[in-house]
Design a protein around this motif. Sequence first.
Motif, PDB file in Angstrom:
ATOM      1  N   CYS A  23       0.828  -1.214   0.000  1.00 27.39           N
ATOM      2  CA  CYS A  23       0.000   0.000   0.000  1.00 27.39           C
ATOM      3  C   CYS A  23       0.858   1.258   0.000  1.00 27.39           C
ATOM      4  O   CYS A  23       0.661   2.155  -0.818  1.00 27.39           O
ATOM      5  N   VAL A  24       1.835   1.327   0.893  1.00 29.96           N
ATOM      6  CA  VAL A  24       2.625   2.546   1.025  1.00 29.96           C
ATOM      7  C   VAL A  24       3.578   2.731  -0.147  1.00 29.96           C
ATOM      8  O   VAL A  24       3.801   3.856  -0.615  1.00 29.96           O
ATOM      9  N   ALA A  25       4.131   1.636  -0.683  1.00 27.00           N
ATOM     10  CA  ALA A  25       5.026   1.753  -1.839  1.00 27.00           C
ATOM     11  C   ALA A  25       4.262   2.234  -3.071  1.00 27.00           C
ATOM     12  O   ALA A  25       4.799   2.974  -3.896  1.00 27.00           O
ATOM     13  N   GLY A  26       3.005   1.829  -3.192  1.00 32.77           N
ATOM     14  CA  GLY A  26       2.213   2.243  -4.344  1.00 32.77           C
ATOM     15  C   GLY A  26       1.680   3.652  -4.259  1.00 32.77           C
ATOM     16  O   GLY A  26       1.440   4.294  -5.283  1.00 32.77           O
ATOM     17  N   ALA A  27       1.479   4.160  -3.034  1.00 33.48           N
ATOM     18  CA  ALA A  27       0.818   5.459  -2.871  1.00 33.48           C
ATOM     19  C   ALA A  27       1.744   6.587  -2.432  1.00 33.48           C
ATOM     20  O   ALA A  27       1.337   7.755  -2.459  1.00 33.48           O
ATOM     21  N   LEU A  28       2.967   6.280  -2.036  1.00 37.26           N
ATOM     22  CA  LEU A  28       3.840   7.295  -1.439  1.00 37.26           C
ATOM     23  C   LEU A  28       4.104   8.462  -2.385  1.00 37.26           C
ATOM     24  O   LEU A  28       4.041   9.628  -1.982  1.00 37.26           O
ATOM     25  N   ARG A  29       4.378   8.188  -3.646  1.00 35.90           N
ATOM     26  CA  ARG A  29       4.711   9.235  -4.602  1.00 35.90           C
ATOM     27  C   ARG A  29       3.526  10.186  -4.815  1.00 35.90           C
ATOM     28  O   ARG A  29       3.696  11.413  -4.808  1.00 35.90           O
ATOM     29  N   ASP A  30       2.322   9.626  -4.988  1.00 36.15           N
ATOM     30  CA  ASP A  30       1.146  10.472  -5.196  1.00 36.15           C
ATOM     31  C   ASP A  30       0.825  11.288  -3.944  1.00 36.15           C
ATOM     32  O   ASP A  30       0.413  12.439  -4.045  1.00 36.15           O
ATOM     33  N   ALA A  31       0.994  10.684  -2.781  1.00 36.38           N
ATOM     34  CA  ALA A  31       0.748  11.415  -1.541  1.00 36.38           C
ATOM     35  C   ALA A  31       1.737  12.564  -1.378  1.00 36.38           C
ATOM     36  O   ALA A  31       1.367  13.671  -0.948  1.00 36.38           O
ATOM     37  N   LEU A  32       2.997  12.321  -1.724  1.00 37.57           N
ATOM     38  CA  LEU A  32       4.007  13.376  -1.656  1.00 37.57           C
ATOM     39  C   LEU A  32       3.668  14.522  -2.618  1.00 37.57           C
ATOM     40  O   LEU A  32       3.796  15.699  -2.268  1.00 37.57           O
ATOM     41  N   CYS A  33       3.210  14.179  -3.828  1.00 38.58           N
ATOM     42  CA  CYS A  33       2.818  15.204  -4.798  1.00 38.58           C
ATOM     43  C   CYS A  33       1.639  16.020  -4.280  1.00 38.58           C
ATOM     44  O   CYS A  33       1.605  17.247  -4.430  1.00 38.58           O
ATOM     45  N   ALA A  34       0.655  15.351  -3.678  1.00 38.55           N
ATOM     46  CA  ALA A  34      -0.512  16.054  -3.133  1.00 38.55           C
ATOM     47  C   ALA A  34      -0.100  16.997  -2.015  1.00 38.55           C
ATOM     48  O   ALA A  34      -0.557  18.146  -1.939  1.00 38.55           O
ATOM     49  N   TYR A  35       0.768  16.515  -1.137  1.00 35.94           N
ATOM     50  CA  TYR A  35       1.258  17.332  -0.022  1.00 35.94           C
ATOM     51  C   TYR A  35       2.001  18.557  -0.554  1.00 35.94           C
ATOM     52  O   TYR A  35       1.818  19.683  -0.083  1.00 35.94           O
ATOM     53  N   THR A  36       2.854  18.338  -1.567  1.00 38.79           N
ATOM     54  CA  THR A  36       3.639  19.435  -2.149  1.00 38.79           C
ATOM     55  C   THR A  36       2.721  20.462  -2.819  1.00 38.79           C
ATOM     56  O   THR A  36       2.899  21.673  -2.655  1.00 38.79           O
ATOM     57  N   ALA A  37       1.732  19.970  -3.576  1.00 45.44           N
ATOM     58  CA  ALA A  37       0.824  20.870  -4.285  1.00 45.44           C
ATOM     59  C   ALA A  37       0.011  21.723  -3.321  1.00 45.44           C
ATOM     60  O   ALA A  37      -0.102  22.943  -3.490  1.00 45.44           O
ATOM     61  N   LEU A  38      -0.553  21.088  -2.290  1.00 44.13           N
ATOM     62  CA  LEU A  38      -1.491  21.793  -1.408  1.00 44.13           C
ATOM     63  C   LEU A  38      -0.799  22.625  -0.331  1.00 44.13           C
ATOM     64  O   LEU A  38      -1.212  23.759  -0.049  1.00 44.13           O
ATOM     65  N   HIS A  39       0.225  22.069   0.282  1.00 46.05           N
ATOM     66  CA  HIS A  39       0.883  22.793   1.375  1.00 46.05           C
ATOM     67  C   HIS A  39       2.003  23.712   0.875  1.00 46.05           C
ATOM     68  O   HIS A  39       2.032  24.899   1.197  1.00 46.05           O
ATOM     69  N   THR A  40       2.926  23.153   0.089  1.00 47.43           N
ATOM     70  CA  THR A  40       4.107  23.916  -0.315  1.00 47.43           C
ATOM     71  C   THR A  40       3.765  24.996  -1.329  1.00 47.43           C
ATOM     72  O   THR A  40       4.220  26.136  -1.208  1.00 47.43           O
ATOM     73  N   HIS A  41       2.978  24.649  -2.352  1.00 45.84           N
ATOM     74  CA  HIS A  41       2.680  25.599  -3.427  1.00 45.84           C
ATOM     75  C   HIS A  41       1.446  26.463  -3.152  1.00 45.84           C
ATOM     76  O   HIS A  41       1.480  27.676  -3.299  1.00 45.84           O
ATOM     77  N   ALA A  42       0.331  25.834  -2.780  1.00 43.28           N
ATOM     78  CA  ALA A  42      -0.947  26.563  -2.682  1.00 43.28           C
ATOM     79  C   ALA A  42      -1.202  27.146  -1.292  1.00 43.28           C
ATOM     80  O   ALA A  42      -2.131  27.940  -1.128  1.00 43.28           O
ATOM     81  N   HIS A  43      -0.412  26.762  -0.291  1.00 39.92           N
ATOM     82  CA  HIS A  43      -0.594  27.271   1.081  1.00 39.92           C
ATOM     83  C   HIS A  43      -2.041  27.104   1.540  1.00 39.92           C
ATOM     84  O   HIS A  43      -2.692  28.049   1.997  1.00 39.92           O
ATOM     85  N   MET A  44      -2.530  25.884   1.401  1.00 38.65           N
ATOM     86  CA  MET A  44      -3.910  25.542   1.751  1.00 38.65           C
ATOM     87  C   MET A  44      -4.216  25.881   3.204  1.00 38.65           C
ATOM     88  O   MET A  44      -3.386  25.708   4.093  1.00 38.65           O
ATOM     89  N   ALA A  45      -5.445  26.368   3.439  1.00 34.16           N
ATOM     90  CA  ALA A  45      -5.899  26.677   4.793  1.00 34.16           C
ATOM     91  C   ALA A  45      -7.389  26.376   4.899  1.00 34.16           C
ATOM     92  O   ALA A  45      -8.103  26.336   3.893  1.00 34.16           O
ATOM     93  N   ALA A  46      -7.857  26.167   6.126  1.00 40.30           N
ATOM     94  CA  ALA A  46      -9.275  25.883   6.357  1.00 40.30           C
ATOM     95  C   ALA A  46     -10.132  27.015   5.798  1.00 40.30           C
ATOM     96  O   ALA A  46      -9.809  28.197   5.950  1.00 40.30           O
ATOM     97  N   GLY A  47     -11.220  26.651   5.121  1.00 43.91           N
ATOM     98  CA  GLY A  47     -12.109  27.641   4.532  1.00 43.91           C
ATOM     99  C   GLY A  47     -11.846  27.935   3.075  1.00 43.91           C
ATOM    100  O   GLY A  47     -12.658  28.572   2.404  1.00 43.91           O
ATOM    101  N   HIS A  48     -10.691  27.462   2.554  1.00 46.78           N
ATOM    102  CA  HIS A  48     -10.397  27.642   1.137  1.00 46.78           C
ATOM    103  C   HIS A  48     -11.310  26.749   0.292  1.00 46.78           C
ATOM    104  O   HIS A  48     -11.884  25.774   0.778  1.00 46.78           O
TER     105      HIS A  48
END
Length: 346
Positions: free
Chosen positions: A121-146
């Motif tokens: 499970c983790v080997a198959g999903a780690l890359r996509d999860a990392l991309c999601a984390y990078t997109a939402l937190h690092t790039h988009a600065h996601m916050a509650a209410g967005h």
Amino acid sequence: MKGLYCKAGVSDAETKFIIQETTLPEVLDSHQVRVQVKACGLSAVDLKLLDDLGIQRDFIPVGREVAGVVLQVGPNVAFFQPEDEVVGILPLDSPCSGLCDTIDVDEHYIVQKPEKLSSVCVAGALRDALCAYTALHTHAHMAAGHTLLVLDGASSFGLMCIQLACYHGVKVFTTSHSQQQHTFLEQLRPSVARVIPVYKDPSDLLPLVLEETGGLGVDIVIDSGARLQENEEGDEMKLLPHKHDIISVLGVGGHWVTSHQGLQLDPPDCRLLYLKSASVTFLNPEVWTASSAQQGRYLHILKDIVEKMSTGVLRPQPEEAVPLYEATVTMETVQRNQKKKAVIQL
């Protein structure tokens, strides 16, 4: 010991994947960890990126998302002991193929794996999860209410974005590319506020998003590709939104995170972005392993991802493991983009 390697050709059609014998050094470097691999995720090899970074080899190791058990540690390793379960992504210049029985990896590229989390499970999903984390937190600065629009939400990457955003109190809209995907995404409601079936009529995207947001647009758009021309051919291309539509659904101060490497914006597109004071950022999934400038932050992200997977915050789509003897054929399918990813169980 055998591993899977890529022999690059002049064109993608000439790229070959072969099994080769490989050996490990008898003595580990000071910060290296020897790991027995239990599962390995396969993603397409970006030969152009390797060339840009000056990584040129006759045979390029394949399979970089790995999960396994520590067998031995170097003299200065501080974070791991033998028998620890670990997971991580091998660096771009790693000499080891993740499909080897045993690999050597620097301790700063792996993290502890919770016991109840499956290696497959983790080997198959780690890359996509990392991309999601990078997109939402690092790039988009996601916050509650967005508000967030995830294009192609039924993909593994899209699903990770949806789950991570919902956990942080973001209102999510997404698109479906088929009736089957639409049915699946509808099951995520009320976590997902609206599923837009672009396979019926792609032109519905803009009016429906504006209707849902009172004409204001969304704070964040995460795409899985975009059309640069209105009349681009191919069934898959027709399902992708046109770049101008993506900019049009952005609200004031919005962030567009794109996976399109060759994105080109015309002056009217730039003008619209300027009027909205909006931004475009590029999502490079290899940015963390290509640079060591923020290694500590990268490890923190990996630890948070595996923790969220183990507690059920992130629930990847089950990926059926492929036996090792099918690795070569499977990798050729992944490289031709006929399959997004695969997991090999060793």
